[in-house]
Design a protein around this motif. Structure first.
Motif, PDB file in Angstrom:
ATOM      1  N   SER A  68     -48.601  75.805  64.226  1.00  0.00           N
ATOM      2  CA  SER A  68     -47.193  76.177  64.399  1.00  0.00           C
ATOM      3  C   SER A  68     -47.034  77.626  64.838  1.00  0.00           C
ATOM      4  CB  SER A  68     -46.433  75.958  63.084  1.00  0.00           C
ATOM      5  OG  SER A  68     -46.937  76.847  62.088  1.00  0.00           O
ATOM      6  N   VAL A  88     -48.695  67.442  66.767  1.00  0.00           N
ATOM      7  CA  VAL A  88     -48.947  68.829  67.183  1.00  0.00           C
ATOM      8  C   VAL A  88     -49.620  69.541  66.013  1.00  0.00           C
ATOM      9  CG1 VAL A  88     -47.921  70.978  68.025  1.00  0.00           C
ATOM     10  CG2 VAL A  88     -46.891  68.782  68.658  1.00  0.00           C
ATOM     11  N   ILE A 104     -42.248  63.087  66.582  1.00  0.00           N
ATOM     12  CA  ILE A 104     -43.224  64.181  66.677  1.00  0.00           C
ATOM     13  C   ILE A 104     -43.543  64.666  65.262  1.00  0.00           C
ATOM     14  CG2 ILE A 104     -43.624  66.537  67.567  1.00  0.00           C
ATOM     15  CD1 ILE A 104     -41.385  65.820  69.670  1.00  0.00           C
ATOM     16  N   TYR A 163     -44.306  73.867  72.542  1.00  0.00           N
ATOM     17  CA  TYR A 163     -44.625  72.534  73.060  1.00  0.00           C
ATOM     18  C   TYR A 163     -43.755  71.478  72.373  1.00  0.00           C
ATOM     19  CZ  TYR A 163     -47.077  68.214  74.022  1.00  0.00           C
ATOM     20  OH  TYR A 163     -47.353  66.925  74.398  1.00  0.00           O
ATOM     21  N   ALA A 164     -43.694  71.538  71.034  1.00  0.00           N
ATOM     22  CA  ALA A 164     -42.946  70.514  70.286  1.00  0.00           C
ATOM     23  C   ALA A 164     -41.455  70.558  70.641  1.00  0.00           C
ATOM     24  CB  ALA A 164     -43.140  70.729  68.786  1.00  0.00           C
ATOM     25  N   MET A 175     -45.537  67.768  63.281  1.00  0.00           N
ATOM     26  CA  MET A 175     -46.239  69.047  63.436  1.00  0.00           C
ATOM     27  C   MET A 175     -46.861  69.431  62.102  1.00  0.00           C
ATOM     28  SD  MET A 175     -44.819  72.824  64.381  1.00  0.00           S
ATOM     29  CE  MET A 175     -45.128  72.689  66.117  1.00  0.00           C
ATOM     30  N   ALA A 178     -39.507  67.449  72.338  1.00  0.00           N
ATOM     31  CA  ALA A 178     -38.375  66.877  71.585  1.00  0.00           C
ATOM     32  C   ALA A 178     -37.095  66.914  72.406  1.00  0.00           C
ATOM     33  CB  ALA A 178     -38.187  67.646  70.282  1.00  0.00           C
ATOM     34  N   ILE A 190     -38.426  65.625  64.753  1.00  0.00           N
ATOM     35  CA  ILE A 190     -39.669  66.362  64.442  1.00  0.00           C
ATOM     36  C   ILE A 190     -39.854  66.425  62.926  1.00  0.00           C
ATOM     37  CG2 ILE A 190     -40.935  68.545  64.653  1.00  0.00           C
ATOM     38  CD1 ILE A 190     -39.444  69.166  67.170  1.00  0.00           C
ATOM     39  N   ILE A 235     -36.739  74.764  65.906  1.00  0.00           N
ATOM     40  CA  ILE A 235     -37.450  73.487  65.702  1.00  0.00           C
ATOM     41  C   ILE A 235     -36.810  72.698  64.558  1.00  0.00           C
ATOM     42  CG2 ILE A 235     -39.318  74.075  64.043  1.00  0.00           C
ATOM     43  CD1 ILE A 235     -41.151  72.672  66.229  1.00  0.00           C
TER      44      ILE A 235
END
Ligand SMILES: Cc1cc2nc3c(=O)[nH]c(=O)nc-3n(C[C@H](O)[C@H](O)[C@H](O)COP(=O)(O)OP(=O)(O)OC[C@H]3O[C@@H](n4cnc5c(N)ncnc54)[C@H](O)[C@@H]3O)c2cc1C
Length: 272
Positions: A10, A7, A30, A17-18, A32, A22, A147, A141
């Motif tokens: 941020s 991704v 993932i 989306y992330a 980012m 997840a 992630i 997140i």
């Protein structure tokens, strides 16, 4: 570096989306990346709030769709407008469940009215709505172990096979600069998401942060991604115009709308 999903960006779009991927796929890795720190984005500077139908007594999806089409001079894609308006209510509930605070009046969301809207439908957190959302999403997140967050990493180019002449075009990830180590990293990914925000810095005065240079759009263009609607640039008519460049900031439309209304009343009274 190899990952399932990459991704890029941020802001509210990349973070949301992330988080969703997840949550649904804890087995996926993932990554980012963000050009500066996770917070710096257009999202953190958004002030006024989110336009969403939440008082179904006075308001309706159809009214919001119609207002949007009128404000967009009939040029908005009807299917996209309908999708965004109809999804809005549930997505806001999701933000609330994730911990975002919006101002309330007794037990209901406090609604304000902005230009182009026929009903009060702007939900907000004082005049710092974007910052509240961005901080909440960053907190959320950081709870996912699948992630990996790479701050100070800038997309250079997408890795694609568009130049091979094949009809089936794929993206294999991206080349990225580590701003601090000053080295190029190759990130291979099965899915690459571009959520790099706008290009306000193309203009000499802008309310956008310094990282909004449109280079995500540039990378997409070079990779022959289909890009639509570039002539449509949102601008804030009510920004401070400073002598020193880079010091432009938004004066809330809500504030100036009230001042205009008062001014118009006074003008009418003088000319009556
Ligand atoms: C002053 C201001 C007030 C606003 N007020 C409102 C409002 O009241 N209501 C409303 O609905 N909207 C408002 N907006 C618009 C809203 O903020 C944006 O539409 C929204 O935040 C865009 O989110 P995004 O995730 O697409 O992009 P952004 O939030 O801009 O995120 C882009 C991300 O991509 C990263 N990035 C960019 N290029 C690269 C690269 N090459 N490599 C790696 N990372 C990169 C950036 O670092 C950032 O993390 C306002 C905007 C501004 C500037």
């Amino acid at each position: 570096m190899i990952t399932n999903v990459l991704v890029i960006g941020s802001g509210i779009s990349g973070l949301t989306y992330a988080i969703k991927v997840a949550e649904k796929n804890p087995e996926l890795g993932i990554v980012m990346i963000s050009k500066n720190n996770l917070l710096e984005s257009n999202t953190r500077y958004a002030q006024g709030g989110i336009a969403v139908v939440s008082n179904f007594k006075n308001d309706s999806f159809e009214k919001h769709i119609s207002d949007t089409q009128i404000a967009g001079a009939g040029k908005c894609n009807e299917a996209v407008v309908r999708f965004v308006v109809e999804e809005g209510h549930d997505r806001v509930q999701e933000l609330i469940e994730w911990g975002t605070h919006f101002d309330t009046n007794k037990n209901t969301l406090h609604l304000t009215k902005e230009g182009g809207h026929s009903e009060k439908r702007i939900i907000h957190n004082k005049d710092r709505t974007g910052l509240e959302i961005q901080q909440t999403l960053i907190k959320k997140i950081k709870t996912f172990t699948n992630i990996t967050l790479l701050e100070n990493h800038t997309l250079v180019d997408l890795i694609t096979d568009h130049h091979t002449g094949s009809d089936y075009k794929r993206c294999y990830g991206a080349y990225v600069i580590s701003n601090t180590q000053q080295e190029i990293i190759k990130i291979s990914a099965q899915i690459t998401i571009l959520s790099t925000g706008g290009a306000g810095q193309l203009f000499s005065h802008t309310t956008n942060p310094k990282n909004a240079t449109g280079d995500g759009l540039g990378a997409a263009y070079r990779a022959k991604v289909k890009i639509e609607g570039l002539p449509f640039v949102q601008f804030h008519p009510t920004a401070l115009f400073p002598k020193i460049k880079d010091n432009t900031f938004l004066i809330s439309e809500a504030a100036s709308w009230r001042r205009c209304a008062t001014y118009n009343k006074k003008r009418k009274a003088i000319h009556a």
